[in-house]
Scaffold this active site. Structure first.
Site, PDB file in Angstrom:
ATOM      1  N   ARG A  66      38.653  46.876  35.841  1.00 55.39           N
ATOM      2  CA  ARG A  66      39.924  46.222  36.160  1.00 55.39           C
ATOM      3  C   ARG A  66      40.993  46.738  35.205  1.00 55.39           C
ATOM      4  O   ARG A  66      40.836  46.640  33.980  1.00 55.39           O
ATOM      5  CB  ARG A  66      39.766  44.695  36.019  1.00 55.39           C
ATOM      6  CG  ARG A  66      41.068  43.953  36.167  1.00 55.39           C
ATOM      7  CD  ARG A  66      40.896  42.437  36.127  1.00 55.39           C
ATOM      8  NE  ARG A  66      42.210  41.840  36.225  1.00 55.39           N
ATOM      9  CZ  ARG A  66      42.786  41.108  35.266  1.00 55.39           C
ATOM     10  NH1 ARG A  66      42.137  40.819  34.143  1.00 55.39           N
ATOM     11  NH2 ARG A  66      44.007  40.640  35.430  1.00 55.39           N
ATOM     12  N   HIS A  75      50.702  42.846  34.725  1.00 57.81           N
ATOM     13  CA  HIS A  75      50.121  42.317  33.488  1.00 57.81           C
ATOM     14  C   HIS A  75      51.219  42.398  32.414  1.00 57.81           C
ATOM     15  O   HIS A  75      51.108  43.109  31.436  1.00 57.81           O
ATOM     16  CB  HIS A  75      48.859  43.096  33.111  1.00 57.81           C
ATOM     17  CG  HIS A  75      47.963  42.400  32.132  1.00 57.81           C
ATOM     18  ND1 HIS A  75      46.617  42.226  32.350  1.00 57.81           N
ATOM     19  CD2 HIS A  75      48.213  41.828  30.925  1.00 57.81           C
ATOM     20  CE1 HIS A  75      46.075  41.599  31.315  1.00 57.81           C
ATOM     21  NE2 HIS A  75      47.022  41.351  30.422  1.00 57.81           N
TER      22      HIS A  75
HETATM   23  O1  IFM Z   1      44.770  40.604  25.481  1.00 56.54           O
HETATM   24  C1  IFM Z   1      44.933  39.480  26.274  1.00 56.54           C
HETATM   25  C2  IFM Z   1      45.143  39.885  27.725  1.00 56.54           C
HETATM   26  O2  IFM Z   1      46.209  40.762  27.870  1.00 56.54           O
HETATM   27  C3  IFM Z   1      45.417  38.657  28.559  1.00 56.54           C
HETATM   28  N1  IFM Z   1      44.405  37.662  28.360  1.00 56.54           N
HETATM   29  C4  IFM Z   1      44.043  37.319  27.020  1.00 56.54           C
HETATM   30  C5  IFM Z   1      43.733  38.572  26.223  1.00 56.54           C
HETATM   31  C6  IFM Z   1      43.339  38.202  24.773  1.00 56.54           C
HETATM   32  O3  IFM Z   1      44.378  37.527  24.153  1.00 56.54           O
END
Ligand code: IFM
Length: 495
Positions: free
Chosen positions: A106, A150
């Site tokens: 992913r 993202h």
């Molecule tokens: O690094 C992050 C990611 O980009 C999104 N979820 C949490 C991860 C750890 O903090």
């Protein structure tokens, strides 16, 4: 504009096959806790955290470029300019994935690499990078999962309002259409948004994430427009993708627990659940914002004006999979226990709350050992979330992120022994297995993260990777946890 992406190789080299071969030769012992056939064993990353090459191929700045280049915003002033240089090293990284036996990967598409100003036609050089990435994954038998967003909003769009502005949702749907038209022949699983809670409430509420704004009303507007952008993007993806393609969203739902059974603590948990979880699951799955959320936040936004006719129908378009990102539970109380209570909720330190309508709620440390992020380790929250999502919404689930940062030490021989990470992953896989046994249709697990990378406001100080990256040389070294995970994949489960 010419592409800087080296030409795609469509078949694995003999060296790659040799590296992957040992796994295929011996018959592994069946594990005590086997996962369902076809379970996707993956790892996850995000564009800004790994790609680097932020000024190559016509890419323009995202809000994270601007934010990380602003003094005081990230630890050590770290930026994603180079990150782990995945843009140039993706073939090496995919060979590593193949060696680990990953069946799926992913990653996220960088919006400003594909559509630099957030409007208009796509940039072929940006698309070429992701075409080459997908081809290389296919050559190694690894199934791609692409996340459209993202967190790297083109700065051009933030300059005209960002997610608090309604137009941003339309822009996102246009970008989704461009990406799907160009890459839909290579990628069959699409995630619209990653953790919209963070985009809205850390980006526009507490300001610890880009773009660093601190206005609770804007944070709520952003949440609605992220939901709307998701729904419009689902429509655009369905129109552009083959019918077999699967569409998902990844939510960082909070496993919210009241500190006690006191009615005030129960009310605090309800409010955090409303603005942490149901603000997304309500419109997505029931076509409505929860009444209690609307009441809790009525003093901040006029929801009747914000939510226009037709919005909820767009947002609740059916999806095929729900992605869950889970790290730690959230323990809360009403603000009456001043001794042990803290406003620090594990989402970064700011004098501004990321919890509009619930900013007087106190957060408590859950029992359990802490990771290097200071996040308590409690896998039961993952079982609880998976079983309740299954019960309430019934759709197939993917754990699209789970993992932990620890203070990794490189040994004298160059190896990295990370038993805490192995224990963390094992415990969370067991928690998923428990949910599967209870009937939840969980189809995959994506370890966060494949590689050590840019951990947002923490810069490079926190290492989540199964593969260690030396930030001076950019050399990659699989940690003990990577070897252990490879064995789990080979056996299809854990003991
Ligand atoms: O690094 C992050 C990611 O980009 C999104 N979820 C949490 C991860 C750890 O903090």
């Amino acid at each position: 504009m010419t592409s800087t992406v080296p030409p795609a190789r469509t078949t694995a080299t003999p060296a790659d096959r040799a590296a992957a071969a040992p796994a295929a030769l011996s018959t592994p012992e069946p594990p005590a806790r086997a996962f369902p056939p076809g379970f996707r064993w993956g790892a996850a990353t995000a564009a800004y955290q790994i790609e680097g090459a932020t000024a190559e191929g016509g890419r323009t700045a995202s809000i994270w470029d601007t934010f990380s280049h602003t003094p005081g915003r990230t630890a050590g002033g770290h930026t994603g300019d180079v990150a782990v240089d995945h843009y140039h090293r993706f073939r090496e990284d995919i060979r590593l994935m193949a060696r680990l036996g990953l069946t799926s990967y992913r990653f996220s598409l960088s919006w400003p690499r594909i559509q630099p100003t957030g409007r208009g036609p796509a940039l072929e050089s940006g698309l070429d990078f992701y075409r080459a990435l997908a081809d290389e994954l296919a050559a190694h038998g690894i199934r791609p999962v692409a996340t459209l967003y993202h967190w790297d909003l083109p700065q051009h769009l933030e300059d005209v309002g960002g997610w608090p502005a309604r137009d941003n949702a339309e822009r996102f749907a246009d970008y989704a259409a461009l990406a799907a038209q160009a890459l839909g022949d290579r990628i069959d699983t699409w995630v619209t948004l990653n953790e919209p809670w963070c985009s809205a409430f850390l980006g526009y509420g507490s300001g610890v994430h880009a773009p660093g704004r601190t206005n609770p009303a804007d944070a709520l507007r952003a949440a609605h427009h992220l939901n709307l952008g998701h729904g419009l993007a689902v429509g655009a993806l369905r129109a552009a993708l083959p019918s077999a393609a699967e569409i998902a969203v990844s939510l960082n739902l909070h496993a919210v627990r009241p500190l006690s059974g006191h009615p005030d603590d129960l009310a605090a948990a309800r409010r955090i659940d409303a603005v942490g979880n149901r603000i997304f699951t309500g419109p997505l799955f029931s076509g409505a914002y929860p009444e209690d959320l609307l009441a809790d936040t009525a003093h901040l936004v006029d929801w009747d004006t914000l939510v226009r006719d037709g919005d909820l129908a767009e947002i609740s378009r059916p999806i095929d999979l729900l992605g869950l990102n889970y790290y730690t539970p959230t323990v809360v109380s009403a603000d009456r226990d001043t001794e042990n209570a803290t406003r620090h909720d594990g989402h970064g330190d700011s004098e501004h709350s990321p919890w509009p309508g619930a900013d007087d709620v106190s957060f408590h440390r859950a029992p359990g050992e802490l990771t290097a992020m200071g996040w308590p380790i409690d896998p039961s929250g993952l079982t609880d979330l998976l079983t309740s999502l299954h019960r309430e919404h019934g759709l197939p689930l993917l754990v699209t992120e789970n993992g932990a940062a620890f203070e990794d030490v490189v040994g004298a021989d160059g190896s990295i022994d990370d038993p805490e990470r192995i224990a963390y992953i094992r415990a969370h896989l067991a928690a998923i297995h428990q949910a599967v046994e209870a009937g939840a249709d969980v189809r995959g697990y994506y370890l966060w993260s494949l590689l050590d990378n840019f951990e947002w406001a923490y810069g490079y100080a926190k290492r989540f990777g199964a593969v260690h990256v030396d930030y001076d040389t950019l050399a990659r070294t699989p940690k003990a946890s990577a070897h252990w995970y490879a064995e789990v994949i080979r056996r299809g489960g854990i003991d």
